[in-house]
Design a protein around this motif. Structure first.
Motif, PDB file in Angstrom:
ATOM      1  N   GLY A 200      51.812  -4.980 -25.844  1.00 11.93           N
ATOM      2  CA  GLY A 200      51.275  -3.829 -26.561  1.00 11.93           C
ATOM      3  C   GLY A 200      51.204  -2.593 -25.665  1.00 11.93           C
ATOM      4  N   MET A 201      50.981  -2.816 -24.364  1.00 17.21           N
ATOM      5  CA  MET A 201      50.906  -1.683 -23.441  1.00 17.21           C
ATOM      6  C   MET A 201      52.276  -1.014 -23.270  1.00 17.21           C
ATOM      7  N   LEU A 202      53.318  -1.813 -23.297  1.00 16.76           N
ATOM      8  CA  LEU A 202      54.667  -1.260 -23.217  1.00 16.76           C
ATOM      9  C   LEU A 202      54.986  -0.464 -24.475  1.00 16.76           C
ATOM     10  N   THR A 203      54.512  -0.978 -25.597  1.00 16.01           N
ATOM     11  CA  THR A 203      54.709  -0.279 -26.863  1.00 16.01           C
ATOM     12  C   THR A 203      54.018   1.079 -26.815  1.00 16.01           C
ATOM     13  N   LYS A 204      52.799   1.057 -26.305  1.00 17.61           N
ATOM     14  CA  LYS A 204      52.050   2.322 -26.180  1.00 17.61           C
ATOM     15  C   LYS A 204      52.780   3.297 -25.253  1.00 17.61           C
ATOM     16  N   GLU A 205      53.279   2.808 -24.134  1.00 17.48           N
ATOM     17  CA  GLU A 205      54.009   3.665 -23.201  1.00 17.48           C
ATOM     18  C   GLU A 205      55.253   4.261 -23.885  1.00 17.48           C
ATOM     19  N   TYR A 206      55.960   3.401 -24.637  1.00 19.30           N
ATOM     20  CA  TYR A 206      57.147   3.881 -25.353  1.00 19.30           C
ATOM     21  C   TYR A 206      56.784   5.008 -26.321  1.00 19.30           C
ATOM     22  N   LEU A 207      55.732   4.804 -27.112  1.00 13.40           N
ATOM     23  CA  LEU A 207      55.334   5.822 -28.086  1.00 13.40           C
ATOM     24  C   LEU A 207      54.929   7.103 -27.372  1.00 13.40           C
TER      25      LEU A 207
ATOM     26  N   LEU B  14      52.837  -2.812 -38.826  1.00 10.30           N
ATOM     27  CA  LEU B  14      52.519  -4.093 -39.461  1.00 10.30           C
ATOM     28  C   LEU B  14      51.624  -4.843 -38.480  1.00 10.30           C
ATOM     29  N   GLY B  15      50.399  -5.102 -38.877  1.00 12.05           N
ATOM     30  CA  GLY B  15      49.456  -5.792 -37.993  1.00 12.05           C
ATOM     31  C   GLY B  15      48.036  -5.487 -38.417  1.00 12.05           C
ATOM     32  N   THR B  16      47.080  -5.875 -37.597  1.00  9.09           N
ATOM     33  CA  THR B  16      45.677  -5.615 -37.902  1.00  9.09           C
ATOM     34  C   THR B  16      45.296  -4.213 -37.431  1.00  9.09           C
ATOM     35  N   GLU B  17      44.151  -3.748 -37.893  1.00  6.33           N
ATOM     36  CA  GLU B  17      43.631  -2.459 -37.439  1.00  6.33           C
ATOM     37  C   GLU B  17      43.375  -2.490 -35.941  1.00  6.33           C
ATOM     38  N   ASP B  18      42.860  -3.608 -35.451  1.00  5.53           N
ATOM     39  CA  ASP B  18      42.603  -3.759 -34.018  1.00  5.53           C
ATOM     40  C   ASP B  18      43.863  -3.519 -33.184  1.00  5.53           C
ATOM     41  N   SER B  19      44.966  -4.098 -33.636  1.00  6.10           N
ATOM     42  CA  SER B  19      46.207  -3.965 -32.873  1.00  6.10           C
ATOM     43  C   SER B  19      46.690  -2.517 -32.893  1.00  6.10           C
TER      44      SER B  19
ATOM     45  N   ARG C 233      45.665  -7.328 -29.872  1.00  9.03           N
ATOM     46  CA  ARG C 233      44.436  -6.640 -29.482  1.00  9.03           C
ATOM     47  C   ARG C 233      44.659  -5.845 -28.203  1.00  9.03           C
ATOM     48  N   SER C 234      43.740  -4.961 -27.895  1.00  3.38           N
ATOM     49  CA  SER C 234      43.834  -4.162 -26.669  1.00  3.38           C
ATOM     50  C   SER C 234      43.474  -5.021 -25.462  1.00  3.38           C
ATOM     51  N   PRO C 235      43.841  -4.604 -24.242  1.00  8.31           N
ATOM     52  CA  PRO C 235      43.446  -5.327 -23.028  1.00  8.31           C
ATOM     53  C   PRO C 235      41.939  -5.548 -22.966  1.00  8.31           C
ATOM     54  N   THR C 236      41.169  -4.551 -23.364  1.00  2.50           N
ATOM     55  CA  THR C 236      39.706  -4.689 -23.338  1.00  2.50           C
ATOM     56  C   THR C 236      39.256  -5.819 -24.258  1.00  2.50           C
ATOM     57  N   GLN C 237      39.814  -5.835 -25.462  1.00  3.93           N
ATOM     58  CA  GLN C 237      39.433  -6.890 -26.403  1.00  3.93           C
ATOM     59  C   GLN C 237      39.901  -8.252 -25.921  1.00  3.93           C
ATOM     60  N   LEU C 238      41.091  -8.301 -25.315  1.00 10.23           N
ATOM     61  CA  LEU C 238      41.593  -9.570 -24.802  1.00 10.23           C
ATOM     62  C   LEU C 238      40.684 -10.072 -23.678  1.00 10.23           C
ATOM     63  N   ALA C 239      40.284  -9.171 -22.787  1.00 12.37           N
ATOM     64  CA  ALA C 239      39.395  -9.555 -21.679  1.00 12.37           C
ATOM     65  C   ALA C 239      38.062 -10.076 -22.229  1.00 12.37           C
ATOM     66  N   GLU C 240      37.525  -9.371 -23.223  1.00 11.76           N
ATOM     67  CA  GLU C 240      36.259  -9.809 -23.828  1.00 11.76           C
ATOM     68  C   GLU C 240      36.358 -11.216 -24.400  1.00 11.76           C
ATOM     69  N   SER C 241      37.514 -11.538 -24.939  1.00  9.93           N
ATOM     70  CA  SER C 241      37.666 -12.869 -25.534  1.00  9.93           C
ATOM     71  C   SER C 241      37.578 -13.946 -24.441  1.00  9.93           C
TER      72      SER C 241
END
Lengths: 283, 283, 283, 283
Positions: free
Chosen positions: C84-91, C103-108, C58-66
């Motif tokens: 996931g943030m490192l993955t985003k930076e890489y992309l 491979l993963g959920t829509e949220d991810s 999940r995103s940082p926002t979703q993780l914080a909400e949890s």
């Protein structure tokens, strides 16, 4: 898994007993005390036995002599089955001529010498004989200069497409109660990674070791797997290999596996012997 | 991936260039012919550069001097970033006192010496100082007796729960066009398997190497990742590491990766540089 | 290694605290009881903190909400650093256009979506869009059909030379006190072996995770490594990674490492934290 | 290594021929064209043959029937030796009672069913029968829900100390000319890493497979290793395994190893057959 109090019970229930050597019959200090009684009882009961060992540093004759010197005269060369014997069989069947380069002592190499084949330590390989090398054998961690000869072996394997045979799969072996030493199997694995080729390995837990012993018996008498039991002190070699080959197995606690660790190690590795017994000594 | 004819184009498009050393600037025979032109052009264009190397066998000063002796005076010690520097930073931050045992030459060890820490070759570890050893560092494949000292290192790591640091992750390195030698990273991996502990590794492709260089630049000027390009001859270290850190990358064909193999290796490893260029020499 | 009775002592001695999430702040049953006191004390003392997690589902926002839903309102999205943030930076840095298959959920996947890039589940890859796929990302073990989509992913990676990014290096994760589940990192490792290519991995113990957090802090204030402490429940990720990056580390016994096992695990892995503490809860 | 033009020459020089199945006798499209002539010539010459296959998805009878349906009636069930047969032998010898849980199709499981043993798909394991499970067998990649059943299998192996048997060591298998699929051997390796236990593997290149065939022949006639030749399309399984067992080997280029790659693959793997031949079809 069943706890056995007296190893005698094991002998009574099988026709043939396979023994690992180190940690079962002998130890850092010499013979496991009382082990001669086990061999006396085997003789008395008309049961057969073989020593099935990953030790390729010497010939069966030399290995047997080492027991005699320690006072265990029951063990004769024809009772010793070593990973070196499988290496010799491989060379006989698959390498017709030329030079077999080796890493190990002269003693270890003497044994694998065959008609038509000439063994030479890696240190003696030079630009003249380089192209005649048709196999490289890893026999022992002693008898060569690690730095020079391992670098030579790496480049031999990179430039010549020849089989590399590892006669002892162990990565390390005990030298005192507290100390271990790097074994030739560990060194071979490092070289395998570096050159990126597939080496051929002989020795427990590989089935070929057990099959060799099994075949040897069947040459002179009928036998089935349930009539044989494998006795060893190491879960990853003796017990895993014995189980996979379809034999019953006995873990003894006189060597690598300490009584306090036995249960945890079985759970963590998932390797379970048929029986556990303090030692292979009969009471 | 884009083919680049003249390395000048690379320099024109980035603010900072990271160079791998072996296979890019120098080779078995000495400097890559013409490489001094590249450094003249970098100077002229006001571009910065760093040598980012897995060589922990000597200090940055000694590494720079080795370029001077070959005639490349542009490279000064402050431009050299080695995996040995990361090892030194680790020891400074994480090991307060006692002895740092090492495998390598005196030169390699001299550099990591810190206040409060005392470096000692593994051969000098004995029963008296054994308990004061607080780290073991793998620095170089030279400078020690492989057989004795590796066995000593194995038992040191078994009996003492201390960090083991590998200052060079390479498994082998080229010594002539046709020959390679076992590197300390390969030896360390063998020991890691035998003792079953996790070693700490510094050196490309690990990100910490690139981060160290990135941080160093940012201490005196602002820079972003897209302004830096990593130039190397090896897909698995230079290119994989540069890509992962988020840098653009150039594969040069003057070292480990031969022109005829470049395409196949990219396909088989899945590691693709941003650019391919014959060498880092400008025309 | 030093035993600490009250986690308060840790907070008093550092400027910034990095927390692993699972096993430190929360557990199968919800929040670790009393953990809100730790965050109140951090606030009170003017100390900073970050959640450094291998969770890319999940995103940082979703993780914080949890955390908010569980009652821990102190944790805001800007305090969460995930692989996931490192993955985003890489992309963002390395993949310019085309499709990112995942491979993963829509949220991810939603989180890694960038300008110019289009994310698509592996199941939606077909002969038409096949050639536009420029990266494959392993995000989560949920959200896809393992059998169909893993076989599709294997063939995608065989036919297209594109980067494969693993956003969570864990091989398994706990789902109840007694049960674990296969994690996407384990699945990715299987595919890496089958296709024979090198994947790019983000997440502890890799340094890039710690560097990302370290950089984030330095954007708005000066900090040095000795002022940061990493708190985690797992030796192989939190402690090994923190140590290697040069941070002090705290092993807490509220998660993966049970009090009875801590000593044995440190000895057997060779990974030793600076401190051990029952939990991250202050008394 | 010697190039052979006509496979007839191979048959003329050996008493028994072992054939791998896929890539040698059949392929994606059906039978290798002309292969029936080879079996007619074997019959005519009074030579024996066995199909030695890592396919544990069906019984020998079902495998033979699949050849009959394709038009190759020469192959009877008693000529088929599969890794499933070794699994069955293992269960017969080493698992006395209780439940054998399996991953695979009903067809694959039906065959290993024995007196006293009850096979059950992993999906049918529940809290009631959990403690009666005495072995877990990996048979086929089909016939189960990967996500649910692999997670169940992981937890079964963590909580119960039972043998895990892998009846097919392949990591992947071809499904069309361009596509492969993950095989049960790859899945098993992932689970082995996650649970940290040693699995028992049957199938080429392991010697036990060849030994099983060798023993079967010796039950009714004398034979020696030099009288047998192993024919296969894969260096890592057929050729490595055959070589190690001491057999002569033939690499055919009708399957996994393409004519253009054969030389490179031999050099890079170090695995060299006795002969190379375009296919097992006689001219």
């Amino acid at each position: 898994m069943r706890r056995i109090d007296d190893f005698r019970e094991i002998i009574d229930n099988y026709e043939v007993v396979f023994f690992d050597a180190f940690g079962v019959l002998k130890n850092y200090g010499g013979l496991v005390p009382g082990i001669e009684r086990t061999f006396a009882y085997l003789e008395e009961s008309g049961k057969e036995y073989y020593i099935v060992t990953n030790d390729a540093s010497r010939s069966p004759t030399q290995l047997a002599e080492s027991y005699h010197r320690k006072g265990l005269t029951a063990i004769t060369a024809d009772r010793v089955i070593s990973s070196g014997m499988l290496t010799k069989e491989y060379l006989d069947l698959k390498v017709d001529d030329g030079i077999v380069a080796y890493l190990g002592t002269e003693d270890s190499a003497h044994y694998i010498e065959s008609e038509g084949l000439h063994t030479l330590p890696v240190s003696a390989i030079n630009e003249e004989n380089f192209d005649k090398v048709n196999a490289l054998v890893f026999l022992d961690d002693e008898g060569f200069d690690w730095c020079n000869d391992l670098n030579k072996a790496v480049n031999l394997l990179r430039r010549r497409t020849i089989p590399a045979i590892v006669a002892n799969t162990d990565f390390a072996y005990p030298v005192t109660v507290n100390e271990i030493a790097v074994a030739i199997g560990g060194i071979a694995a490092m070289l395998e990674t570096i050159v990126g080729k597939k080496f051929i390995r002989f020795g427990k837990p590989d089935s070929q070791m057990f099959m060799f012993a099994y075949d040897l018996i069947r040459e002179y008498r009928p036998i089935t797997k349930p009539e044989i039991v494998m006795v060893g002190d190491t879960l990853q070699t003796d017990i895993l290999g014995g189980n996979k080959f379809g034999l019953d197995t006995v873990l003894v606690l006189s060597g690598n596996t300490l009584p306090a660790d036995a249960h945890n190690r079985m759970v963590s590795t998932g390797i379970v012997p048929t029986y556990i017994c303090d030692s292979a000594v009969i009471k």
